[in-house]
Scaffold this active site. Sequence first.
Site, PDB file in Angstrom:
ATOM      1  N   ARG A  85     -22.440 -25.679  -4.119  1.00 29.90           N
ATOM      2  CA  ARG A  85     -21.977 -26.152  -5.423  1.00 29.90           C
ATOM      3  C   ARG A  85     -22.576 -27.510  -5.773  1.00 29.90           C
ATOM      4  NH1 ARG A  85     -16.359 -28.193  -7.590  1.00 29.90           N
ATOM      5  NH2 ARG A  85     -16.290 -27.253  -9.677  1.00 29.90           N
ATOM      6  N   ILE A 145     -18.285 -27.690 -15.217  1.00 32.06           N
ATOM      7  CA  ILE A 145     -18.435 -26.600 -14.261  1.00 32.06           C
ATOM      8  C   ILE A 145     -17.018 -26.227 -13.834  1.00 32.06           C
ATOM      9  CG2 ILE A 145     -18.817 -28.261 -12.376  1.00 32.06           C
ATOM     10  CD1 ILE A 145     -20.400 -26.147 -10.898  1.00 32.06           C
ATOM     11  N   SER A 146     -16.681 -24.943 -13.934  1.00 25.96           N
ATOM     12  CA  SER A 146     -15.317 -24.507 -13.646  1.00 25.96           C
ATOM     13  C   SER A 146     -14.979 -24.687 -12.176  1.00 25.96           C
ATOM     14  CB  SER A 146     -15.148 -23.033 -14.027  1.00 25.96           C
ATOM     15  OG  SER A 146     -15.293 -22.837 -15.412  1.00 25.96           O
ATOM     16  N   GLN A 147     -13.673 -24.745 -11.896  1.00 30.74           N
ATOM     17  CA  GLN A 147     -13.271 -24.838 -10.499  1.00 30.74           C
ATOM     18  C   GLN A 147     -13.660 -23.550  -9.775  1.00 30.74           C
ATOM     19  OE1 GLN A 147      -8.798 -24.623 -11.656  1.00 30.74           O
ATOM     20  NE2 GLN A 147      -8.868 -24.176  -9.474  1.00 30.74           N
ATOM     21  N   PRO A 148     -14.042 -23.628  -8.511  1.00 33.12           N
ATOM     22  CA  PRO A 148     -14.502 -22.445  -7.778  1.00 33.12           C
ATOM     23  C   PRO A 148     -13.515 -21.291  -7.794  1.00 33.12           C
ATOM     24  CG  PRO A 148     -15.109 -24.421  -6.593  1.00 33.12           C
ATOM     25  CD  PRO A 148     -14.266 -24.863  -7.741  1.00 33.12           C
TER      26      PRO A 148
END
Length: 213
Positions: A29, A55-58
Amino acid sequence: MGDLERAEYLSRQGIHDPRVLEGIGRLSRAEFVAEHSRSEAGVDAPLPIGHGQTISQPYVVAFMTQALRLEGHERVLEIGTGSGYQTALLSLLCREVFTVEIVPELARSARERLHRLGFQNVYFRQGDGAEGWPEQAPFDAITVTAAPVEVPSSLLSQLRRGGRMVVPVGPLEGAQQLLLIHRAKEVGHLPRVESLLPVRFVPLTGPTGVPRP
């Protein structure tokens, strides 16, 4: 949190698709966030990537990808390339990814990043994501990583019959819901819509979202 540790963490949080977990474990990431944010790349939280985008959370990336139930043969449309993190994950899990990003700087940097990292089954377009990519339709699956105020009919029409679309829907200020839409295989049947979980995404800009400044 390292990337392999992240996959183990997501497994404990209910992500059960082994291909999704393997893909998350293979991706760094840190490669997809701004240099000044790399020390935070291991946090399960969204991070800014510039131009008002994140960037979205995983967990959300894994959850949305798992909901598509990819088997490896699919052609997938992604609306909102962003940094290219979910694009890369999709690339590992399907045959071809067609990704659209409205912000020129993000579209260019994501293309350069994914080419540098060796992803070869991804096709890029810079433009209004609400319009999709009609020349390449129909798609087996569609994922939308920004929230329109309602499901764009233009995207639904580009989804293959029997296909699945994951899209967050709702206003910028207020409740948003992540929806899973199953397009009926039979002509004349309405799509089936499932509400999966409450979310908070940046708005989908363009005719079905908010005007781009």
